[in-house]
Scaffold this motif. Structure first.
Motif, PDB file in Angstrom:
ATOM      1  N   ILE A 133      -2.518  -0.975  -5.477  1.00  0.00           N
ATOM      2  CA  ILE A 133      -2.047  -1.868  -4.824  1.00  0.00           C
ATOM      3  C   ILE A 133      -0.655  -2.229  -4.670  1.00  0.00           C
ATOM      4  O   ILE A 133      -0.020  -2.206  -5.705  1.00  0.00           O
ATOM      5  CB  ILE A 133      -2.662  -3.249  -5.024  1.00  0.00           C
ATOM      6  CG1 ILE A 133      -4.124  -3.291  -4.983  1.00  0.00           C
ATOM      7  CG2 ILE A 133      -2.225  -4.582  -4.485  1.00  0.00           C
ATOM      8  CD1 ILE A 133      -4.987  -4.440  -5.742  1.00  0.00           C
ATOM      9  N   ASN A 134      -0.201  -2.364  -3.368  1.00  0.00           N
ATOM     10  CA  ASN A 134       1.470  -2.539  -3.113  1.00  0.00           C
ATOM     11  C   ASN A 134       1.703  -3.721  -2.361  1.00  0.00           C
ATOM     12  O   ASN A 134       0.871  -3.718  -1.294  1.00  0.00           O
ATOM     13  CB  ASN A 134       2.037  -1.228  -2.468  1.00  0.00           C
ATOM     14  CG  ASN A 134       3.524  -1.382  -2.520  1.00  0.00           C
ATOM     15  OD1 ASN A 134       3.912  -2.356  -2.934  1.00  0.00           O
ATOM     16  ND2 ASN A 134       4.100  -0.492  -1.793  1.00  0.00           N
ATOM     17  N   HIS A 135       2.328  -4.610  -2.932  1.00  0.00           N
ATOM     18  CA  HIS A 135       2.646  -5.981  -2.184  1.00  0.00           C
ATOM     19  C   HIS A 135       4.116  -5.781  -1.847  1.00  0.00           C
ATOM     20  O   HIS A 135       4.961  -6.619  -2.472  1.00  0.00           O
ATOM     21  CB  HIS A 135       2.091  -6.997  -2.791  1.00  0.00           C
ATOM     22  CG  HIS A 135       1.926  -8.259  -1.996  1.00  0.00           C
ATOM     23  ND1 HIS A 135       1.468  -9.489  -2.395  1.00  0.00           N
ATOM     24  CD2 HIS A 135       2.599  -8.782  -0.834  1.00  0.00           C
ATOM     25  CE1 HIS A 135       1.542 -10.566  -1.574  1.00  0.00           C
ATOM     26  NE2 HIS A 135       2.406 -10.256  -0.602  1.00  0.00           N
ATOM     27  N   ALA A 136       4.660  -5.117  -0.718  1.00  0.00           N
ATOM     28  CA  ALA A 136       5.694  -4.743  -0.763  1.00  0.00           C
ATOM     29  C   ALA A 136       6.688  -5.988  -0.018  1.00  0.00           C
ATOM     30  O   ALA A 136       8.054  -6.019   0.005  1.00  0.00           O
ATOM     31  CB  ALA A 136       6.184  -3.306   0.146  1.00  0.00           C
ATOM     32  N   SER A 137       5.800  -6.732   0.804  1.00  0.00           N
ATOM     33  CA  SER A 137       6.765  -7.743   1.411  1.00  0.00           C
ATOM     34  C   SER A 137       5.770  -9.026   1.598  1.00  0.00           C
ATOM     35  O   SER A 137       4.671  -8.893   1.247  1.00  0.00           O
ATOM     36  CB  SER A 137       6.977  -7.093   3.130  1.00  0.00           C
ATOM     37  OG  SER A 137       5.751  -7.248   3.833  1.00  0.00           O
ATOM     38  N   LEU A 138       6.384 -10.013   2.111  1.00  0.00           N
ATOM     39  CA  LEU A 138       5.551 -11.332   2.123  1.00  0.00           C
ATOM     40  C   LEU A 138       4.491 -11.224   3.351  1.00  0.00           C
ATOM     41  O   LEU A 138       3.764 -12.348   3.448  1.00  0.00           O
ATOM     42  CB  LEU A 138       6.573 -12.372   2.291  1.00  0.00           C
ATOM     43  CG  LEU A 138       7.470 -12.994   1.301  1.00  0.00           C
ATOM     44  CD1 LEU A 138       8.302 -13.872   1.573  1.00  0.00           C
ATOM     45  CD2 LEU A 138       6.492 -13.603   0.114  1.00  0.00           C
ATOM     46  N   THR A 139       4.503 -10.048   3.947  1.00  0.00           N
ATOM     47  CA  THR A 139       3.289 -10.133   5.046  1.00  0.00           C
ATOM     48  C   THR A 139       2.505  -8.894   5.091  1.00  0.00           C
ATOM     49  O   THR A 139       1.461  -8.568   5.897  1.00  0.00           O
ATOM     50  CB  THR A 139       4.033 -10.128   6.666  1.00  0.00           C
ATOM     51  OG1 THR A 139       4.957  -9.068   6.503  1.00  0.00           O
ATOM     52  CG2 THR A 139       4.798 -11.540   6.813  1.00  0.00           C
ATOM     53  N   LEU A 140       2.836  -8.038   3.982  1.00  0.00           N
ATOM     54  CA  LEU A 140       1.825  -6.829   3.847  1.00  0.00           C
ATOM     55  C   LEU A 140       1.631  -6.472   2.357  1.00  0.00           C
ATOM     56  O   LEU A 140       2.349  -6.584   1.432  1.00  0.00           O
ATOM     57  CB  LEU A 140       2.751  -5.679   4.612  1.00  0.00           C
ATOM     58  CG  LEU A 140       2.121  -4.240   4.457  1.00  0.00           C
ATOM     59  CD1 LEU A 140       0.876  -4.150   5.352  1.00  0.00           C
ATOM     60  CD2 LEU A 140       3.131  -2.980   4.853  1.00  0.00           C
ATOM     61  N   SER A 141       0.181  -5.951   2.178  1.00  0.00           N
ATOM     62  CA  SER A 141      -0.214  -5.497   1.130  1.00  0.00           C
ATOM     63  C   SER A 141      -1.109  -4.359   1.316  1.00  0.00           C
ATOM     64  O   SER A 141      -1.768  -4.504   2.280  1.00  0.00           O
ATOM     65  CB  SER A 141      -1.030  -6.610   0.403  1.00  0.00           C
ATOM     66  OG  SER A 141      -1.706  -6.091  -0.892  1.00  0.00           O
ATOM     67  N   THR A 142      -1.109  -3.432   0.493  1.00  0.00           N
ATOM     68  CA  THR A 142      -1.885  -2.334   0.858  1.00  0.00           C
ATOM     69  C   THR A 142      -2.765  -1.975  -0.218  1.00  0.00           C
ATOM     70  O   THR A 142      -2.222  -1.975  -1.636  1.00  0.00           O
ATOM     71  CB  THR A 142      -1.143  -1.055   1.257  1.00  0.00           C
ATOM     72  OG1 THR A 142      -0.088  -0.632  -0.007  1.00  0.00           O
ATOM     73  CG2 THR A 142      -0.264  -1.167   2.352  1.00  0.00           C
ATOM     74  N   LEU A 143      -3.933  -1.476  -0.253  1.00  0.00           N
ATOM     75  CA  LEU A 143      -4.834  -1.189  -0.918  1.00  0.00           C
ATOM     76  C   LEU A 143      -5.180   0.385  -0.815  1.00  0.00           C
ATOM     77  O   LEU A 143      -5.754   0.738   0.196  1.00  0.00           O
ATOM     78  CB  LEU A 143      -6.136  -1.816  -1.051  1.00  0.00           C
ATOM     79  CG  LEU A 143      -7.419  -1.363  -1.986  1.00  0.00           C
ATOM     80  CD1 LEU A 143      -7.108  -1.549  -3.279  1.00  0.00           C
ATOM     81  CD2 LEU A 143      -8.837  -2.035  -1.615  1.00  0.00           C
ATOM     82  N   THR A 144      -5.022   1.269  -1.757  1.00  0.00           N
ATOM     83  CA  THR A 144      -5.389   2.604  -1.858  1.00  0.00           C
ATOM     84  C   THR A 144      -6.358   3.116  -2.671  1.00  0.00           C
ATOM     85  O   THR A 144      -6.275   2.725  -3.874  1.00  0.00           O
ATOM     86  CB  THR A 144      -3.903   3.593  -1.849  1.00  0.00           C
ATOM     87  OG1 THR A 144      -2.875   3.154  -1.044  1.00  0.00           O
ATOM     88  CG2 THR A 144      -4.192   5.177  -1.647  1.00  0.00           C
ATOM     89  N   VAL A 145      -7.284   3.491  -1.918  1.00  0.00           N
ATOM     90  CA  VAL A 145      -8.563   3.992  -2.977  1.00  0.00           C
ATOM     91  C   VAL A 145      -8.011   5.625  -3.231  1.00  0.00           C
ATOM     92  O   VAL A 145      -8.188   6.379  -2.128  1.00  0.00           O
ATOM     93  CB  VAL A 145      -9.903   3.879  -2.321  1.00  0.00           C
ATOM     94  CG1 VAL A 145     -11.001   4.272  -3.223  1.00  0.00           C
ATOM     95  CG2 VAL A 145     -10.083   2.400  -1.785  1.00  0.00           C
ATOM     96  N   THR A 146      -7.730   6.055  -4.366  1.00  0.00           N
ATOM     97  CA  THR A 146      -7.478   7.405  -4.767  1.00  0.00           C
ATOM     98  C   THR A 146      -8.637   8.231  -5.104  1.00  0.00           C
ATOM     99  O   THR A 146      -9.634   7.565  -5.729  1.00  0.00           O
ATOM    100  CB  THR A 146      -6.523   7.168  -5.820  1.00  0.00           C
ATOM    101  OG1 THR A 146      -6.893   6.658  -7.065  1.00  0.00           O
ATOM    102  CG2 THR A 146      -5.119   6.701  -5.351  1.00  0.00           C
ATOM    103  N   SER A 147      -8.747   9.375  -4.540  1.00  0.00           N
ATOM    104  CA  SER A 147      -9.847  10.324  -4.675  1.00  0.00           C
ATOM    105  C   SER A 147     -11.192   9.426  -4.666  1.00  0.00           C
ATOM    106  O   SER A 147     -11.984   9.331  -5.631  1.00  0.00           O
ATOM    107  CB  SER A 147      -9.810  10.647  -6.406  1.00  0.00           C
ATOM    108  OG  SER A 147     -10.784  11.749  -6.600  1.00  0.00           O
ATOM    109  N   ALA A 148     -11.378   9.093  -3.687  1.00  0.00           N
ATOM    110  CA  ALA A 148     -12.429   8.179  -3.356  1.00  0.00           C
ATOM    111  C   ALA A 148     -13.960   9.065  -3.593  1.00  0.00           C
ATOM    112  O   ALA A 148     -14.099  10.342  -3.250  1.00  0.00           O
ATOM    113  CB  ALA A 148     -12.664   7.718  -1.692  1.00  0.00           C
ATOM    114  N   HIS A 149     -14.952   8.511  -4.034  1.00  0.00           N
ATOM    115  CA  HIS A 149     -16.215   9.015  -4.290  1.00  0.00           C
ATOM    116  C   HIS A 149     -17.257   8.114  -3.245  1.00  0.00           C
ATOM    117  O   HIS A 149     -16.957   6.845  -3.382  1.00  0.00           O
ATOM    118  CB  HIS A 149     -16.383   9.115  -5.732  1.00  0.00           C
ATOM    119  CG  HIS A 149     -15.616   9.992  -6.544  1.00  0.00           C
ATOM    120  ND1 HIS A 149     -15.670  11.515  -6.311  1.00  0.00           N
ATOM    121  CD2 HIS A 149     -14.580  10.130  -7.369  1.00  0.00           C
ATOM    122  CE1 HIS A 149     -15.104  12.060  -6.963  1.00  0.00           C
ATOM    123  NE2 HIS A 149     -14.216  11.265  -7.601  1.00  0.00           N
TER     124      HIS A 149
END
Lengths: 117, 112
Positions: free
Chosen positions: A69-85
């Motif tokens: 999870i990366n919350h880089a700015s006050l309007t954007l957060s990202t969730l990356t599911v790595t090596s998804a199964h």
């Protein structure tokens, strides 16, 4: 006001690939964003809480190396599911709050349906 | 994780009927929230309750914060087809780390 968007709304990927989901607060600044997971016919399960500019706090049992999870700015957060199964297939929902840890004032996004083949 | 006891699990009703659902907990809550979720969408906040005994309306919806602070109910009067969906209660326990505790949901189905 208080609109939250998610992108993509649905995604299908192959096992072993990584998937990034974006959560944006469109008309307000979100100090805190929350990521939930919801299985069919079940309630929402909080995965992690992120505050802008700091590391996310993960709930017990949620692998931080798998769900980045990366919350880089006050309007954007990202969730990356790595090596998804296939067991990662689920409905992922984000929410955003104006105030720090304002659990009682969250605005939810429309969700992202992830299917891992 | 911890969940609230939400009932009923599902309801089949006729259009125009009143609907009632509730959530109970074994511990005291500071806040009760009621959400509605349509298929494939995120939850939308319907009513927020912050004080014991508080009774709040939002159109045809009325919710109350129980006096004991361990329960809350949501009523929908004169149901219409667009009321179909899943209703979730959520609350903030008094002794929590400010994480919402969710009920399992009540699925409302309106018979044609």
């Amino acid at each position: 006001g208080a609109v939250v968007s998610q992108h993509p709304s649905w995604v299908i990927c192959k096992s072993g690939t990584s998937v990034k989901i974006e959560c944006r607060s469109l008309d307000f600044q979100a100090t805190t964003m929350f990521w939930y997971r919801q299985f069919p016919k079940q309630s929402l399960m909080l995965m992690a809480t992120s505050n802008e500019g700091s590391k996310a706090t993960y709930e017990q049992g949620v692998e931080k190396d798998k769900f980045l999870i990366n919350h880089a700015s006050l309007t954007l957060s990202t969730l990356t599911v790595t090596s998804a199964h296939p067991e990662d297939s689920s409905f992922y929902i984000c929410s955003a709050a104006r105030d720090y840890l304002a659990y009682n004032e969250q605005f939810f996004g429309p969700g992202t349906r992830l299917t891992v083949l | 994780g911890q969940q609230l006891n939400q009932s009923p699990q599902s309801m089949f009703i006729q259009e125009g009927e009143d609907v009632s659902m509730n959530c109970t907990s074994s511990s005291i809550f500071n806040t009760w929230l009621w959400y509605k979720q349509d298929p494939g969408e995120g939850p939308v906040l319907l009513i927020a309750l912050y004080k014991a005994g508080e009774l709040t309306s939002n159109g045809r919806l009325t919710a109350q914060f129980g006096i004991t602070r361990k329960d809350s109910f949501l009523n929908i009067s004169a149901s219409i087809p667009s009321d179909v969906g899943i209703y979730f209660c959520a609350g903030l326990p008094m002794d929590s780390n400010y994480q919402l505790i969710w009920g399992a949901g009540t699925k409302l189905i309106i018979k044609p």
